[in-house]
Design a protein around this motif. Structure first.
Motif, PDB file in Angstrom:
ATOM      1  N   GLU A 141       0.812  -1.196   0.000  1.00 44.00           N
ATOM      2  CA  GLU A 141       0.000   0.000   0.000  1.00 44.00           C
ATOM      3  C   GLU A 141       0.856   1.261   0.000  1.00 44.00           C
ATOM      4  OE1 GLU A 141      -2.451  -0.114   3.501  1.00 44.00           O
ATOM      5  OE2 GLU A 141      -0.760   0.105   4.878  1.00 44.00           O
ATOM      6  N   PHE A 142       0.295   2.285  -0.580  1.00 45.89           N
ATOM      7  CA  PHE A 142       0.965   3.577  -0.675  1.00 45.89           C
ATOM      8  C   PHE A 142       0.976   4.271   0.674  1.00 45.89           C
ATOM      9  CE2 PHE A 142       2.202   7.631  -2.197  1.00 45.89           C
ATOM     10  CZ  PHE A 142       1.377   8.577  -1.602  1.00 45.89           C
ATOM     11  N   LEU A 143       2.078   4.976   0.968  1.00 49.34           N
ATOM     12  CA  LEU A 143       2.183   5.759   2.191  1.00 49.34           C
ATOM     13  C   LEU A 143       2.356   7.247   1.902  1.00 49.34           C
ATOM     14  CD1 LEU A 143       4.617   3.520   4.252  1.00 49.34           C
ATOM     15  CD2 LEU A 143       2.133   3.634   4.429  1.00 49.34           C
ATOM     16  N   ALA A 144       3.389   7.572   1.124  1.00 49.73           N
ATOM     17  CA  ALA A 144       3.712   8.978   0.895  1.00 49.73           C
ATOM     18  C   ALA A 144       4.537   9.109  -0.371  1.00 49.73           C
ATOM     19  CB  ALA A 144       4.490   9.550   2.081  1.00 49.73           C
ATOM     20  N   ALA A 145       4.425  10.267  -1.014  1.00 49.00           N
ATOM     21  CA  ALA A 145       5.227  10.545  -2.200  1.00 49.00           C
ATOM     22  C   ALA A 145       5.601  12.021  -2.207  1.00 49.00           C
ATOM     23  CB  ALA A 145       4.461  10.187  -3.474  1.00 49.00           C
ATOM     24  N   ILE A 146       6.712  12.309  -2.873  1.00 51.77           N
ATOM     25  CA  ILE A 146       7.209  13.680  -2.924  1.00 51.77           C
ATOM     26  C   ILE A 146       7.659  13.989  -4.345  1.00 51.77           C
ATOM     27  CG2 ILE A 146       9.554  12.979  -2.209  1.00 51.77           C
ATOM     28  CD1 ILE A 146       9.620  15.613  -0.564  1.00 51.77           C
ATOM     29  N   SER A 147       7.359  15.159  -4.822  1.00 48.80           N
ATOM     30  CA  SER A 147       7.647  15.534  -6.200  1.00 48.80           C
ATOM     31  C   SER A 147       9.136  15.775  -6.410  1.00 48.80           C
ATOM     32  CB  SER A 147       6.856  16.784  -6.572  1.00 48.80           C
ATOM     33  OG  SER A 147       7.289  17.888  -5.786  1.00 48.80           O
ATOM     34  N   TRP A 148       9.488  16.049  -7.661  1.00 53.05           N
ATOM     35  CA  TRP A 148      10.893  16.152  -8.042  1.00 53.05           C
ATOM     36  C   TRP A 148      11.668  17.151  -7.205  1.00 53.05           C
ATOM     37  CZ3 TRP A 148       7.492  17.580 -12.395  1.00 53.05           C
ATOM     38  CH2 TRP A 148       7.028  16.453 -13.072  1.00 53.05           C
ATOM     39  N   MET A 149      11.125  18.316  -7.031  1.00 49.95           N
ATOM     40  CA  MET A 149      11.831  19.371  -6.303  1.00 49.95           C
ATOM     41  C   MET A 149      11.216  19.593  -4.926  1.00 49.95           C
ATOM     42  SD  MET A 149      14.297  19.998  -8.209  1.00 49.95           S
ATOM     43  CE  MET A 149      14.988  21.422  -7.359  1.00 49.95           C
ATOM     44  N   ALA A 150      10.523  18.584  -4.424  1.00 51.67           N
ATOM     45  CA  ALA A 150       9.995  18.592  -3.051  1.00 51.67           C
ATOM     46  C   ALA A 150       8.925  19.651  -2.842  1.00 51.67           C
ATOM     47  CB  ALA A 150      11.121  18.759  -2.040  1.00 51.67           C
ATOM     48  N   GLY A 151       8.334  20.137  -3.933  1.00 51.58           N
ATOM     49  CA  GLY A 151       7.299  21.138  -3.763  1.00 51.58           C
ATOM     50  C   GLY A 151       5.945  20.569  -3.419  1.00 51.58           C
ATOM     51  N   LEU A 152       5.724  19.295  -3.759  1.00 54.09           N
ATOM     52  CA  LEU A 152       4.434  18.664  -3.527  1.00 54.09           C
ATOM     53  C   LEU A 152       4.631  17.354  -2.781  1.00 54.09           C
ATOM     54  CD1 LEU A 152       2.804  19.128  -7.050  1.00 54.09           C
ATOM     55  CD2 LEU A 152       2.269  20.412  -4.976  1.00 54.09           C
ATOM     56  N   THR A 153       3.765  17.125  -1.821  1.00 50.17           N
ATOM     57  CA  THR A 153       3.782  15.853  -1.109  1.00 50.17           C
ATOM     58  C   THR A 153       2.370  15.282  -1.053  1.00 50.17           C
ATOM     59  OG1 THR A 153       3.547  17.000   1.012  1.00 50.17           O
ATOM     60  CG2 THR A 153       5.789  16.417   0.333  1.00 50.17           C
ATOM     61  N   TYR A 154       2.289  13.978  -1.018  1.00 50.26           N
ATOM     62  CA  TYR A 154       1.013  13.273  -0.936  1.00 50.26           C
ATOM     63  C   TYR A 154       1.135  12.221   0.159  1.00 50.26           C
ATOM     64  CZ  TYR A 154       0.174  15.373  -5.496  1.00 50.26           C
ATOM     65  OH  TYR A 154       0.020  16.267  -6.522  1.00 50.26           O
ATOM     66  N   TYR A 155       0.068  12.058   0.920  1.00 50.74           N
ATOM     67  CA  TYR A 155       0.062  11.088   1.999  1.00 50.74           C
ATOM     68  C   TYR A 155      -1.226  10.281   1.969  1.00 50.74           C
ATOM     69  CZ  TYR A 155       3.900  13.746   4.082  1.00 50.74           C
ATOM     70  OH  TYR A 155       5.099  14.371   4.315  1.00 50.74           O
ATOM     71  N   ALA A 156      -1.097   9.012   2.344  1.00 53.71           N
ATOM     72  CA  ALA A 156      -2.294   8.210   2.579  1.00 53.71           C
ATOM     73  C   ALA A 156      -2.955   8.707   3.861  1.00 53.71           C
ATOM     74  CB  ALA A 156      -1.915   6.741   2.712  1.00 53.71           C
ATOM     75  N   ASP A 157      -4.266   8.632   3.917  1.00 49.95           N
ATOM     76  CA  ASP A 157      -4.991   9.149   5.075  1.00 49.95           C
ATOM     77  C   ASP A 157      -4.551   8.485   6.377  1.00 49.95           C
ATOM     78  OD1 ASP A 157      -8.174   9.621   3.338  1.00 49.95           O
ATOM     79  OD2 ASP A 157      -6.410  10.914   3.528  1.00 49.95           O
ATOM     80  N   TYR A 158      -4.196   7.201   6.296  1.00 47.58           N
ATOM     81  CA  TYR A 158      -3.901   6.471   7.530  1.00 47.58           C
ATOM     82  C   TYR A 158      -2.531   6.806   8.110  1.00 47.58           C
ATOM     83  CZ  TYR A 158      -2.820   3.563   3.441  1.00 47.58           C
ATOM     84  OH  TYR A 158      -2.443   3.129   2.200  1.00 47.58           O
ATOM     85  N   VAL A 159      -1.722   7.623   7.410  1.00 46.66           N
ATOM     86  CA  VAL A 159      -0.441   8.047   7.974  1.00 46.66           C
ATOM     87  C   VAL A 159      -0.319   9.563   8.042  1.00 46.66           C
ATOM     88  CG1 VAL A 159       0.702   5.957   7.190  1.00 46.66           C
ATOM     89  CG2 VAL A 159       0.809   8.030   5.774  1.00 46.66           C
ATOM     90  N   LYS A 160      -1.298  10.261   7.506  1.00 55.20           N
ATOM     91  CA  LYS A 160      -1.241  11.722   7.489  1.00 55.20           C
ATOM     92  C   LYS A 160      -1.185  12.246   8.920  1.00 55.20           C
ATOM     93  CE  LYS A 160      -3.605  13.310   4.171  1.00 55.20           C
ATOM     94  NZ  LYS A 160      -4.733  13.735   3.307  1.00 55.20           N
TER      95      LYS A 160
END
Length: 127
Positions: free
Chosen positions: A49-68
């Protein structure tokens, strides 16, 4: 060939913290900055399962709700490294944690566009 190597896993008590690191080798810093990076996990008997991701220059981050609010992803492009700070750990966080690279952070949050995987590091949270 890009290689992703995770480290920092181990045994921790409920409520504790761990910081996972992932170092990318076989890629120049300039190329590393072109990749989005992410963290996933797989618990015994469950799908990855997905947890977190970060864009190339760290400007955008995404988190799964269960770890946010508990997990924080960051990257150091100068060191070809992506980190996952995990706080307030729970027994249900026990899993093998994987680092991955991809084309876009938003796509990675949907398990899409992933081009490389690490071999994983085990995190065990005791109750």
């Amino acid at each position: 060939q890009v290689q992703l190597v995770e480290s920092g896993g181990g045994l921790v008590q409920t409520g504790g913290s761990l910081r996972l690191s992932c170092i990318a080798s076989g890629v120049a810093e300039r190329t590393f900055t072109n990749y989005a990076m992410g963290w996933f996990r797989q618990a015994p008997g469950k799908e990855r399962e997905f947890l977190a991701a970060i864009s190339w220059m760290a400007g955008l981050t995404y988190y799964a709700d269960y770890v946010k609010g508990r997990f924080t992803i960051s990257r150091d492009n100068a060191k070809n490294t992506v980190l996952l700070q995990m706080d307030s750990l729970k027994p249900e966080d026990t899993a093998v944690y994987y680092c991955a690279s991809g084309g876009a952070a938003q796509s990675m949050s949907a398990n899409l566009g992933i081009n490389y995987w690490g071999k994983g590091t085990l995190v065990t949270v005791s109750s």
